[in-house]
Design an enzyme around this catalytic site. Sequence first.
Site, PDB file in Angstrom:
ATOM      1  N   TRP A  15      -6.333 -13.841  12.267  1.00 49.29           N
ATOM      2  CA  TRP A  15      -6.494 -12.377  12.284  1.00 49.29           C
ATOM      3  C   TRP A  15      -7.936 -11.964  12.533  1.00 49.29           C
ATOM      4  CZ3 TRP A  15      -8.983  -9.173   8.509  1.00 49.29           C
ATOM      5  CH2 TRP A  15      -9.488  -9.842   7.393  1.00 49.29           C
TER       6      TRP A  15
ATOM      7  N   TRP B 213      -0.584  -2.557   8.624  1.00 48.92           N
ATOM      8  CA  TRP B 213      -1.081  -2.302   7.260  1.00 48.92           C
ATOM      9  C   TRP B 213      -0.927  -0.815   6.986  1.00 48.92           C
ATOM     10  CZ3 TRP B 213      -1.728  -6.708   4.834  1.00 48.92           C
ATOM     11  CH2 TRP B 213      -2.055  -7.836   5.569  1.00 48.92           C
TER      12      TRP B 213
ATOM     13  N   ASP C 156       0.587  -7.217  -3.034  1.00 49.74           N
ATOM     14  CA  ASP C 156      -0.841  -6.999  -2.796  1.00 49.74           C
ATOM     15  C   ASP C 156      -1.407  -6.300  -4.032  1.00 49.74           C
ATOM     16  OD1 ASP C 156      -3.431  -6.522  -1.474  1.00 49.74           O
ATOM     17  OD2 ASP C 156      -2.337  -6.953   0.366  1.00 49.74           O
TER      18      ASP C 156
ATOM     19  N   GLU D 111      -2.265   1.376   4.465  1.00 46.80           N
ATOM     20  CA  GLU D 111      -3.136   2.233   3.653  1.00 46.80           C
ATOM     21  C   GLU D 111      -3.037   3.690   4.119  1.00 46.80           C
ATOM     22  OE1 GLU D 111      -4.074  -0.664   4.955  1.00 46.80           O
ATOM     23  OE2 GLU D 111      -5.478  -1.737   3.629  1.00 46.80           O
TER      24      GLU D 111
ATOM     25  N   ASP E 148      -2.465  -0.708  12.894  1.00 43.00           N
ATOM     26  CA  ASP E 148      -2.978   0.376  12.041  1.00 43.00           C
ATOM     27  C   ASP E 148      -4.250   0.964  12.659  1.00 43.00           C
ATOM     28  OD1 ASP E 148      -4.309  -2.041  11.536  1.00 43.00           O
ATOM     29  OD2 ASP E 148      -4.703  -1.562   9.426  1.00 43.00           O
TER      30      ASP E 148
ATOM     31  N   ARG F  57       0.861  -1.200   0.000  1.00 42.34           N
ATOM     32  CA  ARG F  57       0.000   0.000   0.000  1.00 42.34           C
ATOM     33  C   ARG F  57       0.886   1.235   0.000  1.00 42.34           C
ATOM     34  NH1 ARG F  57      -2.964  -4.079   2.468  1.00 42.34           N
ATOM     35  NH2 ARG F  57      -4.682  -4.631   1.078  1.00 42.34           N
TER      36      ARG F  57
ATOM     37  N   TYR G 100      -3.637  -5.232  15.672  1.00 41.82           N
ATOM     38  CA  TYR G 100      -3.582  -4.418  14.459  1.00 41.82           C
ATOM     39  C   TYR G 100      -3.114  -3.014  14.828  1.00 41.82           C
ATOM     40  CZ  TYR G 100      -5.149  -7.658  10.910  1.00 41.82           C
ATOM     41  OH  TYR G 100      -5.194  -8.692  10.010  1.00 41.82           O
TER      42      TYR G 100
ATOM     43  N   HIS H  95      -5.984 -10.692  -3.532  1.00 39.28           N
ATOM     44  CA  HIS H  95      -5.065  -9.552  -3.414  1.00 39.28           C
ATOM     45  C   HIS H  95      -3.972  -9.632  -4.488  1.00 39.28           C
ATOM     46  CE1 HIS H  95      -6.795  -7.613   0.073  1.00 39.28           C
ATOM     47  NE2 HIS H  95      -6.859  -8.765   0.719  1.00 39.28           N
TER      48      HIS H  95
ATOM     49  N   ASP I   3      -6.027 -14.696   2.424  1.00 35.53           N
ATOM     50  CA  ASP I   3      -7.164 -13.963   3.002  1.00 35.53           C
ATOM     51  C   ASP I   3      -7.995 -13.277   1.922  1.00 35.53           C
ATOM     52  OD1 ASP I   3      -4.959 -12.281   2.451  1.00 35.53           O
ATOM     53  OD2 ASP I   3      -5.844 -10.679   3.647  1.00 35.53           O
ATOM     54  N   GLU I   4      -9.220 -12.992   2.274  1.00 38.49           N
ATOM     55  CA  GLU I   4     -10.099 -12.102   1.519  1.00 38.49           C
ATOM     56  C   GLU I   4     -10.073 -12.381   0.011  1.00 38.49           C
ATOM     57  OE1 GLU I   4     -10.090  -8.196   4.356  1.00 38.49           O
ATOM     58  OE2 GLU I   4      -8.407  -8.350   2.984  1.00 38.49           O
TER      59      GLU I   4
END
Length: 757
Positions: free
Chosen positions: A391, A466, A191, A468, A418, A162, A416, A262, A324-325
């Site tokens: 997570w 993370w 990512d 972002e 972030d 990111r 986390y 990702h 993930d995701e």
Amino acid sequence: MTKKELWLLILSLCYLRITAQISIVPYPAVLETMNGTFVMSNETKIVLVSDPLKQNEAEVNQFTGWLQFHFNINLQRKNTLKETQNLLLIYSTGQMSEKYELNIQPSKIIIKAEGAGLKNAFETLKQLIHGNNNQKAIEIPSCFILDSAQFKWRGMHLDVSRHFFDKQFIKRYIDFISMYKMNVFHWHLTDDQGWRIEIKKYPNLTATGSQRKGSMIGHYRDHLFDSISYGGFYTQSDIKEIVAYAKTKHVTIVPEIEMPGHAMAALAAYPNLACNKGPFEVATQWGVFDDVFCPKPETFDFLENVLSEVISLFPGEYIHVGGDECPKSRWKKCDNCQQLMSKENLKDEHELQSYFIQRIEKFLNKNNKKLIGWDEILEGGLAQNAAVMSWRGTEGGIAAAKQKHAVVMTPGSHCYFDHYQGNPVSEPVAIGGFTPIEKVYDFDPVPVVLNEQERSYILGAQANVWTEYLNSPASVEYAVFPRIAALSEALWTVPENKNKQRFLGSIQEHFRYLDLYQINYSNAIYGTQAIINKCENKPYYCLQLTNTLFENGVNEITDSLLLIETETGKHIYQFPLVLDKSFTGYAQYTRGGKAIGKQCFISFKHHLACGMPVQFKTSPSKYYNQGNLVDGIKGEYPLNNKQWLAWNDTDMEATIDLQVSQTLANITVGFYRNEADFIYLPSKVKVYCSEDSVNFNELDILPTIENNKTQYNYTFKLPNKQYRYVKLVAICPTMSDNGKVGSASSSWLFADEIEIN
Ligand code: ACM
Ligand code: ZN
């Protein structure tokens, strides 16, 4: 000053002196303090008494270099032991381990350790040296320390996709990990927003995949972008240099190559690896994307080739493959994917994801590496030897441990970094959440539901960073410090030796230590919160100030919490403050009359519903049930859990009893909106009034809606009648109402405050 106050001051100074002497973080397994000090100077001789394998040279050189650089002290290196005074003696144990023994006596310091253990001994010694440096001489308090780690995986992650961080900063980050005796660096290298590792066989991964044409600015919910091209990657030569550097710090690097989701940056470079034709772009927006790797032969060839190069660069035992995701929408419509599913007898796309990961695992295992992935790799069946990084809470980790798989805990709630660490209103923009240092400190990676044998599968934990919203080294440092110190103690120190009061005292000493390295740390521990509760025996709310340090009995004697009224400038020290009318002001932490930390603004609006009983037809979600809808404080942005109440896929139905019948002018109810987090406005808000709490009439009135970006205030002007009870019904929209057909998520409704005038 009264006699008692004088005594308290003396006691507090003694206390500070003691904590200054032993503010070691993480706290050692055994620490015995003794009388006297060792004075370190240019006269001190350092002797490697036994080091047959020359294991300890590098550690000693790092330490002496540090002392020279920061304190201008040059220890005298001697090969033989002639003198009896002013010695720093290093004995090899002959066993590479993280353990160490550090014995500080007035005449000599004796260290027994090897490799990582010696490095750890020096980290402790550095903290003691710094804590006791009085410019002319370094006096180190006599003590005996026998130390070892509770957990073997003590990690820090960093997302470099990111935002990209250069080689120099990565080395500094490794220093951060090492200085608190942590030992794993999880390097999130790929990512959607950028592929950051050179792969010789696929030059397009970096030529195309490391560059994006813009980035999100501000918070996701604002949906604003810049058009500044952004990129960066590490060459294999950079990686080798960093891996070698990490080795000197006894930090193992776990590289992460994300799959099957990702993957936008990889697909932008090699669109043939997707289900659809493309073309694809390196993502400029944060989030989750539907286009993912298609599990076809050319994709596996590609990934195996990529992993072969990764394996050859990183000597550690684990390779992280993400997992993930990963949305399954493309797989559902892809002939390749569907044919593979029927050929392999896979009953759904989760099993296809599991097939994907298992295939990669076989490849890694064949190459003497272990696979680790995010907890989604449990879905559809866990690969044979895979380790799980939990997570989404600790549930994934619990399930994996019960299946006899290794686990690293990284729950969003505690790990986390972030997330916000102080009052979101006065902190830099973050993704959300609230993870103050004391919460990190309280983290125990071993869930109580596990039995003795299952517990043995918990390797440890790590914090995830993370990026972002972290676009510079300074912003990463701010997110990491001082929470890393809390996590290090949660992972290194056995629970019996943990003590939050001591830790919070030590961490303030450590701020000076962090200054030595010019680290941009957060001082959110001085943040003050206003607590508004019903006053005892009064029909009003009362305001009380709290602060982490005060709550834990730290600094109470030397410091104070102060409230300042904005309009009058009046200073208020006496609490609780009765709020029998509206109040605007700010709270401030002070030491010796001087402000430390950020101000906390308070805006209390007195209205008719303040403090009145509220009944809900359905209770708010257990995750957001601490708030109060009628406490005179409007829910703030960013989200603060202590104010907002939330319902998940459920309507809000709140009935307020105003105690007496009266003429009401209007009702306002505030809602929060953040579609990125699935928080939506109600599809309808209805108002009912009643005289008797049995017969409610729906009022046929429409609200005026005032919008200040994320907070939406719905105001109903009421007819000129008398009412005692008011009922508000806010209808929670379905995801299809929100235009998200088939979404796996559900809608949230966040409300605060209900104001009646
Ligand atoms: C994650 O935070 N998506 C692992
Ligand atoms: Zn496909």
